[in-house]
Design a protein around this motif. Structure first.
Motif, short mmCIF file in Angstrom:
data_model
loop_
_atom_site.label_atom_id
_atom_site.label_comp_id
_atom_site.label_asym_id
_atom_site.label_seq_id
_atom_site.Cartn_x
_atom_site.Cartn_y
_atom_site.Cartn_z
N TYR A 24 0.83 -1.20 0.00
CA TYR A 24 0.00 0.00 0.00
C TYR A 24 0.87 1.26 0.00
O TYR A 24 1.98 1.25 0.52
CB TYR A 24 -0.85 0.07 1.28
N PRO A 25 0.34 2.38 -0.50
CA PRO A 25 0.98 3.67 -0.26
C PRO A 25 0.81 4.06 1.22
O PRO A 25 0.06 3.41 1.96
CB PRO A 25 0.19 4.64 -1.16
N GLU A 26 1.50 5.11 1.63
CA GLU A 26 1.36 5.59 3.00
C GLU A 26 -0.03 6.20 3.22
O GLU A 26 -0.68 6.63 2.27
CB GLU A 26 2.43 6.66 3.29
N PRO A 27 -0.48 6.25 4.48
CA PRO A 27 -1.77 6.91 4.77
C PRO A 27 -1.78 8.34 4.23
O PRO A 27 -0.77 9.05 4.32
CB PRO A 27 -1.84 6.89 6.30
N SER A 28 -2.91 8.75 3.68
CA SER A 28 -2.99 10.07 3.05
C SER A 28 -4.37 10.68 3.23
O SER A 28 -5.35 9.98 3.47
CB SER A 28 -2.67 9.99 1.55
N TYR A 29 -4.40 12.01 3.06
CA TYR A 29 -5.67 12.73 3.02
C TYR A 29 -6.21 12.73 1.59
O TYR A 29 -5.42 12.75 0.64
CB TYR A 29 -5.48 14.18 3.46
N PRO A 30 -7.51 12.73 1.43
CA PRO A 30 -8.07 12.96 0.09
C PRO A 30 -7.64 14.32 -0.43
O PRO A 30 -7.25 15.21 0.34
CB PRO A 30 -9.58 12.91 0.32
N GLU A 31 -7.70 14.51 -1.75
CA GLU A 31 -7.25 15.76 -2.34
C GLU A 31 -8.32 16.86 -2.26
O GLU A 31 -8.00 18.03 -2.30
CB GLU A 31 -6.86 15.54 -3.80
N GLU A 32 -9.57 16.46 -2.12
CA GLU A 32 -10.64 17.45 -2.13
C GLU A 32 -11.36 17.49 -0.79
O GLU A 32 -11.66 16.45 -0.20
CB GLU A 32 -11.67 17.14 -3.23
N PHE A 33 -11.60 18.71 -0.30
CA PHE A 33 -12.37 18.90 0.92
C PHE A 33 -13.53 19.85 0.63
O PHE A 33 -13.42 20.73 -0.22
CB PHE A 33 -11.50 19.48 2.04
#
Length: 330
Positions: free
Chosen positions: A282-291
């Motif tokens: 998996y990639p590292e934990p991340s935030y979505p790009e859109e809020f």
């Protein structure tokens, strides 16, 4: 059987015209045909054999909504299968999507070797697990970077430059990166330490006297169903606003909060799963790009605060982050 017969017919078709080709060329054609067909079969079996398991939160409407979105996001040949706690220990392959901290903990305790993609978890919860098991554990982060929440408040109150923060001894570190980031945006913050439940309101009153608004982080020791009513009423009576900590608290009386929409989180989950199937990690934990931004217009009217549209607030925040370079509470 039909597939095998079809291949045999194709082979006979190739060799049926061998009078037009030398024998060696016919053998070469058959070899190429066999390799190509084998690759197609292998690829088809791999695609058809992809399974993703789903360990739900226990909130049936939420889980079914996520399942519906995930099935629309995953490749058609990928199966999404709901599992019970009793089945967790028996799984020997396939990634598991867990929904919420409790579901992640159950999966992790039952199956230490399972590759887990956690959804609806905060960065502070999942980061340690992901660092200890890189590539095996990741998360689509549910909480909003605090700098984004702070800028949400400033988009509503452009004159605001001082932010009040409530924290316990265990949660002070949640705010430390934010305090370092704020000067770049013309703001500062001060932490007010809540030593016990008994002095929560008295500490809150001091905090409200300092800040232009109160910024709430996802700190369940302070912001929880038992305390939120008292916090919001105290702020309201002093004509002060609360920003955050989540979309749900806006309905309770916070003025506004940024949040990650479910379709964005599911899209990121689909991308993480594609990477896992392709690379085994998996990639590292991340935030979505859109809020997006949720607002409570009734609270704004009661406090005589001109409220921009949700889209305008989000655009202002995105612009500020783009100008200064977005920090993500790292």
């Amino acid at each position: 059987m039909e597939r095998s017969t079809g291949k045999a017919d194709q082979k006979r078709s190739i060799c049926g015209i061998r009078s037009l080709f030398p024998k060696t060329l016919c053998i070469l054609l058959l070899t190429v045909f066999s390799v190509f067909s084998g690759a197609q079969e292998s690829q088809g079996q791999e695609s058809q054999g992809r399974v993703v398991y789903f360990a739900g939160s226990g909130n049936a409407p939420l889980d079914q909504h996520l399942i519906q979105l995930l099935r629309g996001e995953l490749a058609p040949a990928t199966s999404l299968i709901e599992i019970t706690d009793d089945q967790l220990a028996t799984l020997d392959s396939g990634p598991i999507i867990s929904v919420g901290p409790a579901a992640f903990s159950r999966v992790r305790q039952a199956n230490r070797s399972a590759p887990i993609l956690a959804m609806l978890v905060d960065k502070s919860f999942i980061s340690g697990f992901a660092e200890r098991s890189p590539g095996q554990i990741t998360g689509v982060l549910y909480n909003v970077p605090l700098i984004r929440q702070a800028l949400t408040g400033k988009a509503i109150l452009p004159q605001a430059n001082k932010i009040a923060l409530l924290a316990t001894a265990d949660s002070v570190e949640l705010y430390e990166p934010l305090i370092d980031e704020l000067p770049a945006y013309g703001m500062s913050a001060r932490i007010f330490l809540v030593e016990s439940n008994d002095n929560l309101i008295s500490t809150l009153v001091r905090a409200l006297g300092y800040g232009d608004f109160l910024l709430a982080a996802p700190d369940s020791a302070i912001y929880n169903p038992r305390t939120i009513k008292h916090i919001l009423l105290t702020a309201y009576r002093r004509n002060q606003i609360v920003i955050g900590p989540t979309q749900a608290y806006v309905k309770a009386g916070s003025l506004a909060s940024s949040y990650a929409p479910f379709p964005e989180m599911v899209e990121m989950a689909g991308s993480f799963l594609s990477t896992f199937f392709e690379t085994g990690a998996y990639p590292e934990p991340s935030y979505p790009e859109e809020f997006r931004v949720e607002v409570n217009a009734q609270v704004a009217r009661s406090l005589n605060i001109p409220l921009p549209s949700r889209e305008d607030i989000a655009t202002r925040v995105d612009r500020q982050l783009a100008i200064n370079g977005e920090a993500s509470d790292e």
